[in-house]
Motif scaffolding. Structure first.
Motif, short mmCIF file in Angstrom:
data_model
loop_
_atom_site.label_atom_id
_atom_site.label_comp_id
_atom_site.label_asym_id
_atom_site.label_seq_id
_atom_site.Cartn_x
_atom_site.Cartn_y
_atom_site.Cartn_z
N ARG A 160 0.86 -1.18 0.00
CA ARG A 160 0.00 0.00 0.00
C ARG A 160 0.89 1.23 0.00
N THR A 161 0.72 2.08 -1.02
CA THR A 161 1.43 3.36 -1.07
C THR A 161 0.47 4.44 -0.59
N ILE A 162 0.91 5.23 0.38
CA ILE A 162 0.03 6.17 1.06
C ILE A 162 0.59 7.59 0.99
N PHE A 163 -0.26 8.53 0.60
CA PHE A 163 0.08 9.94 0.69
C PHE A 163 -0.49 10.44 2.02
N GLU A 164 0.39 10.77 2.95
CA GLU A 164 -0.05 11.11 4.32
C GLU A 164 0.07 12.60 4.58
N ILE A 165 -0.98 13.15 5.18
CA ILE A 165 -1.00 14.56 5.58
C ILE A 165 -1.26 14.61 7.08
N THR A 166 -0.39 15.29 7.83
CA THR A 166 -0.64 15.41 9.26
C THR A 166 -1.65 16.52 9.52
N LEU A 167 -2.32 16.41 10.65
CA LEU A 167 -3.33 17.41 11.01
C LEU A 167 -2.70 18.80 11.07
N SER A 168 -1.47 18.88 11.55
CA SER A 168 -0.79 20.18 11.65
C SER A 168 -0.56 20.79 10.27
N ASN A 169 -0.36 19.95 9.25
CA ASN A 169 -0.16 20.45 7.90
C ASN A 169 -1.45 20.92 7.24
#
Length: 481
Positions: free
Chosen positions: A291-300
């Protein structure tokens, strides 16, 4: 009217589970069934005890025996019963029974519902805390199609009896919310924790569907779960459908790319393509089980202190248009994300990042909250077979290429860094376009929102057209008069 004194602080008046159950019981038109498997009849118990339940409860059942359960709802693939598939079969089967057995002519004002859960509480050895699926199908008008709310929960308590009690309160909150907060799904989600602590249960997925929720974007509902502290991570696919992380990541290889993606640029795709190529060169990595995941943190997602939901959906739309899985997390530290992935898999994990990011990772000040300081944090980061794929950056002179071999680190951590590099835990991405390195996401965003020329060339193929067509990131078409 209640007396108000100077200095009073407003306190939210939360209804008790008994009050919620009683209000539903006293409504002569709300009528339905309760089907609860795995943790006792904990939800319906509140309605029996509240009083007046004979006008609300058509049937309450627990089909614990697998043969009986299969005879009622059908056989499940792989003989797994705590699944979304099982829950939906239960909901739809029971609704159909109500429709078949009750005469609409005789009960013209009745609005029907079917509540169900299928749950596994903590095991005897207390190694697995348990989880479950909870849902409701309901109508708000006798002539209306049914609406549906389905959620997944993970237990945090270590006592089966406490888990059962928590599940009962959650069920009452869901049923009450379906009938009385359906016009505001954000309030409905918050109400799921009425009389329940965040340390008791985690909700890591929720989906709304049906005529009353046609305007609901379930990606935003996922965002609410993270924003409200109900879970640390949520996922959705390229179609915008919410995914269950535990199910999607179970025994999978994981390649994660963290970024703001505001918008996704050519440099983002260079990192993606270069890291994925190296990841798949690893002999222990099966592309079909990755699984390739594009992750965004809440702070971003917080640009000016608050989360801009429109801005979030703009980013999500672009990543989805590229066919990517998106994850929103509350993990600012990379090592916490590794620990989270480690809950579901022991397979290969990879992070793709720029050289500037790894310089931050090896910065001592980011580990002041850990007793073991940077040694503890880095140790956690590189556990679970982690490899970092490093994308080079341009130096201040815009000529020097900075990669894993010439990056600048504090002398106190240089030897620690060398150890992991020599152990082949830090790998340079060799294929890149130097011209792309000058692309800065914030600069692209500014140009889009101010209609400056030239931003289209900084984006992957098709992305500029999507931004223009949908009017993302404040883009406004120029009108030539």
């Amino acid at each position: 009217m209640a007396v108000i004194h100077k200095g009073d602080i407003p306190v939210e008046n939360i209804l008790t589970s008994k009050t919620k159950a009683l209000k539903i019981n006293l409504n002569e038109n709300i009528y339905g069934t309760f089907s609860e498997i795995g943790a006792g009849q904990e939800t319906v118990r509140h309605f029996f005890r509240a009083g007046g339940s004979s006008g609300t409860i058509a049937k309450a059942m627990s089909a614990y025996d697998k043969d009986f359960s299969d005879a009622i709802y059908g056989v499940e693939e792989h003989n797994r019963y705590v699944t979304e598939s099982r829950l939906k079969k239960m909901l739809r089967h029971e609704i159909q029974l109500i429709e078949d057995r009750l005469d609409r002519i005789k009960h013209p004002e009745k609005i029907y519902f079917s509540y169900a859960n299928t749950v596994a509480t903590i095991d005897f050895a207390k190694k697995f805390k348990g989880h479950g699926w909870v849902g409701i199908q309901f109508q708000l008008d006798p002539n209306e199609r049914y609406n549906e709310i389905v959620l997944h929960t993970r237990f945090k308590q270590t006592d089966a009896t406490l888990q059962q009690e928590t599940l009962g309160r959650l069920g009452v909150n869901l049923i009450y919310g379906a009938f009385y907060y359906n016009d505001n799904p954000k309030d409905l989600i918050k109400s799921l924790y009425d009389n329940i602590g965040l340390d008791e249960i985690e909700i890591d997925m929720i989906n709304f569907s049906g005529p009353r929720f046609t305007y609901v974007d379930n990606r935003l509902m996922s965002l609410q779960l993270v924003k409200n502290g109900m879970t640390n991570a949520v996922m959705f696919d390229s179609l915008g459908k919410n995914l269950l992380p535990a199910q999607e990541l179970y025994k999978k290889n994981i390649l994660a790319l963290r970024g703001r993606f505001r918008p996704v640029t050519k440099v983002n795709m260079d990192v993606y393509e270069g890291s994925q190529k190296l990841f798949f060169e690893n002999k222990r990595v099966d592309p079909a089980a990755t699984r390739t995941i594009f992750e965004i943190t809440l702070s971003n997602l917080k640009n000016e202190g608050e989360i801009n939901e429109r801005d979030f959906l703009d980013r999500a739309d672009l990543l989805c248009s590229l066919g990517q899985i998106v994850m929103i997390t509350n993990f600012q530290e990379y090592y916490k994300l590794v620990e989270y992935f480690g809950e579901f898999t022991n397979e290969q994990i990879g992070f793709a990042m720029g050289t500037d990011s790894i310089m931050n990772i090896f910065d001592i000040k980011y580990y002041n909250n850990l007793k073991g300081s940077i040694l503890e944090g880095i140790g956690k980061l590189f556990s679970n077979n982690l490899k970092i794929y490093l994308y080079p950056i341009l130096g201040a002179d815009e000529k020097t290429i900075i990669d894993s071999n010439n990056l600048k680190l504090n002398h106190k951590v240089k030897e620690l860094y060398k150890y992991f590099k020599q152990a082949n835990k830090i790998i340079d991405i060799k294929e890149y376009d130097v011209s792309h390195m000058k692309i800065q996401g914030h600069d692209v965003f500014r140009k889009i929102s101010t209609n400056e020329e030239g931003w289209e060339a900084m984006l992957p193929e098709g992305i500029a057209e999507t931004i223009k067509f949908k009017g993302l990131f404040g883009y406004k078409k120029q009108i030539n008069l």
